[in-house]
Design an enzyme around this catalytic site. Structure first.
Site, PDB file in Angstrom:
ATOM      1  N   GLY A  66     -39.069 -49.655  10.173  1.00 23.93           N
ATOM      2  CA  GLY A  66     -40.323 -48.952   9.919  1.00 23.93           C
ATOM      3  C   GLY A  66     -40.579 -48.715   8.440  1.00 23.93           C
ATOM      4  O   GLY A  66     -41.712 -48.872   7.966  1.00 23.93           O
ATOM      5  N   CYS A 126     -32.405 -24.722   5.954  1.00 23.37           N
ATOM      6  CA  CYS A 126     -32.076 -23.708   4.947  1.00 23.37           C
ATOM      7  C   CYS A 126     -30.932 -24.198   4.068  1.00 23.37           C
ATOM      8  O   CYS A 126     -30.009 -24.826   4.563  1.00 23.37           O
ATOM      9  CB  CYS A 126     -31.579 -22.421   5.587  1.00 23.37           C
ATOM     10  SG  CYS A 126     -32.685 -21.782   6.821  1.00 23.37           S
TER      11      CYS A 126
HETATM   12  N1  PLP Z   1     -42.418 -43.863  10.366  1.00 24.56           N
HETATM   13  C1  PLP Z   1     -42.199 -42.914  11.285  1.00 24.56           C
HETATM   14  C2  PLP Z   1     -43.357 -42.211  11.917  1.00 24.56           C
HETATM   15  C3  PLP Z   1     -40.893 -42.587  11.648  1.00 24.56           C
HETATM   16  O1  PLP Z   1     -40.678 -41.632  12.563  1.00 24.56           O
HETATM   17  C4  PLP Z   1     -39.822 -43.273  11.018  1.00 24.56           C
HETATM   18  C5  PLP Z   1     -38.422 -42.913  11.330  1.00 24.56           C
HETATM   19  O2  PLP Z   1     -38.115 -41.784  11.641  1.00 24.56           O
HETATM   20  C6  PLP Z   1     -40.106 -44.274  10.083  1.00 24.56           C
HETATM   21  C7  PLP Z   1     -41.425 -44.538   9.774  1.00 24.56           C
HETATM   22  C8  PLP Z   1     -39.020 -45.065   9.409  1.00 24.56           C
HETATM   23  O3  PLP Z   1     -38.500 -46.020  10.296  1.00 24.56           O
HETATM   24  P1  PLP Z   1     -37.071 -46.697  10.067  1.00 24.56           P
HETATM   25  O4  PLP Z   1     -36.051 -45.670  10.408  1.00 24.56           O
HETATM   26  O5  PLP Z   1     -37.041 -47.857  10.998  1.00 24.56           O
HETATM   27  O6  PLP Z   1     -37.033 -47.125   8.638  1.00 24.56           O
END
Ligand code: PLP
Length: 376
Positions: A73, A325
């Site tokens: 992602g 925290c």
């Molecule tokens: N975008 C969103 C909405 C996510 O929740 C995440 C991961 O938590 C990412 C991007 C990043 O993805 P990756 O862990 O495959 O790099």
């Protein structure tokens, strides 16, 4: 009796689907050839990549030539935003929202450092980016609008089709970070109208370190990695055949069971909320009414989300929180700050995210554990 760990943090990552694991193994062992080589040993990997691309395209109603494999992602988001900026260095504006994942927000900061302006839209208190809000700031100088399909903390699903319509009416491209949504809700890129869509396999029971970027045919976007000719010459690097096959298998498996999974996950949600209601626990649910199945973002007023997380951890339950925290400060997440959640609620916020492997017994145990830690 020793109780097993209950994993209810599926928005962070998911367990690898058994069929995906089995589909991956041959490509790691006996069929390990480099898909780019011309000899017959590489024909298998090449065919596997082609079939995986076709399968993924079918799941989101794209064509295979519009699916580009990435490392996940984060890379897909980087490529979408930087690729559009680098394809057009005319200082046109990128519009995003202030509650995107850091993969989007920090990429936007990076293009800002290169002199490319970015506007950050605020979501509503229920966690929605309104098309009217986009209307109020979009101009014909907007290059790209990037709004996530579902927020990773709140689960709130965004009106992507309507937002995309506004973007296109002003000649802008539209990217959606659909990392939390792909494999969990139906995705049809034709119906949504998006030009770019990011996905990550480990969020839908695929392996970690692999994802894809959907790029609508004809979209003006620069290549991400320069090097070899892989991914139609637009993202160089030897393909992770096993990861790609695992991703396609996991996605197909989830897409074939979308409705069934959705009903199951909604049942688990209701077991938790009914359990808390029956015990008379005071809490609010964040993210509005249209949320990802299985994701509960709950605020317990006057309580510490971090303390709840650690006490549940001692009971063998994994969940997540919206604040952390250190010895001096409590850091409330940028998402809860973006929806302007009252501080006493924000500090007492936890995220429970069920996956298809969770059982009704898991949900009952979570409701009981939450009741116990919140009461005292
Ligand atoms: N975008 C969103 C909405 C996510 O929740 C995440 C991961 O938590 C990412 C991007 C990043 O993805 P990756 O862990 O495959 O790099």
């Amino acid at each position: 009796m020793i109780k097993t760990t209950i994993y209810a943090d599926n928005a962070a990552t998911t367990r690898l689907d058994q069929r995906a694991l089995e589909a991956m193994l041959p490509w790691l062992q006996e069929k390990y050839g480099n898909a780019s080589q011309p000899y017959s040993f590489s024909r298998g990997p090449k065919k596997a990549l082609r079939e995986a691309r076709e399968l993924i395209a079918e799941c989101i109603h794209a064509t295979p030539g519009e699916i580009f494999f990435t490392s996940g992602g984060t890379e897909s988001d980087n490529w979408a935003i930087k690729g559009c900026a680098f394809a057009d260095l005319n200082h046109r504006v990128t519009i995003t929202s202030s509650f995107e994942h850091h993969a989007v927000l920090n990429t936007c900061r990076a293009i800002e450092r290169l002199g490319q302006p970015v506007v950050y839209l605020p979501p509503t208190p229920k966690g929605t980016v309104l098309p009217t809000s986009l209307e109020s700031c979009i101009t014909d100088q907007t290059r790209l609008v990037s709004i996530m399909l579902a927020n990773n903390e709140l689960g709130s699903i965004q009106p992507i089709k309507e937002l995309c319509f506004v973007a296109h009416a002003h000649g802008a491209l539209f990217h959606t970070d659909a990392v939390q949504a792909v494999g969990h809700v139906p995705i049809d890129v034709q119906d949504l109208g998006v030009d770019l869509l990011s996905a990550s396999a480990h969020k839908f029971n695929g392996p970690k370190g692999i994802g894809f970027l959907y790029i609508r045919k004809g979209t003006a976007i620069a290549s991400f990695a320069d090097g070899g000719a892989q991914e139609f010459g637009r993202r160089a690097g030897t393909e992770n055949v096993a990861g790609i096959v695992g991703m396609a298998t996991a996605l197909k498996s989830n897409c074939d069971a979308l409705q069934e999974n959705e009903h199951h996950l909604q049942l688990l949600e209701s077991i938790v909320t009914k359990g808390l209601d029956a015990a008379g626990i005071r809490y609010t649910r964040n993210g509005g009414v249209n949320t990802l199945p299985g994701l509960l973002n709950l605020s317990f007023p006057g309580k510490s989300g971090e303390a709840i997380l650690h006490r549940l951890d001692l009971m063998g339950i994994c969940i997540s929180t919206g604040s952390a925290c250190d010895s001096k400060n409590t850091e409330i997440s940028h998402v809860l700050r973006a929806i302007k959640l009252d501080k006493t609620l924000a500090l007492g916020t936890v995220r429970i995210s069920f996956g298809k492997n969770n059982t009704m017994d898991d949900a009952k145990r979570i409701a009981e554990a939450l009741t116990k830690v919140v009461v005292c």
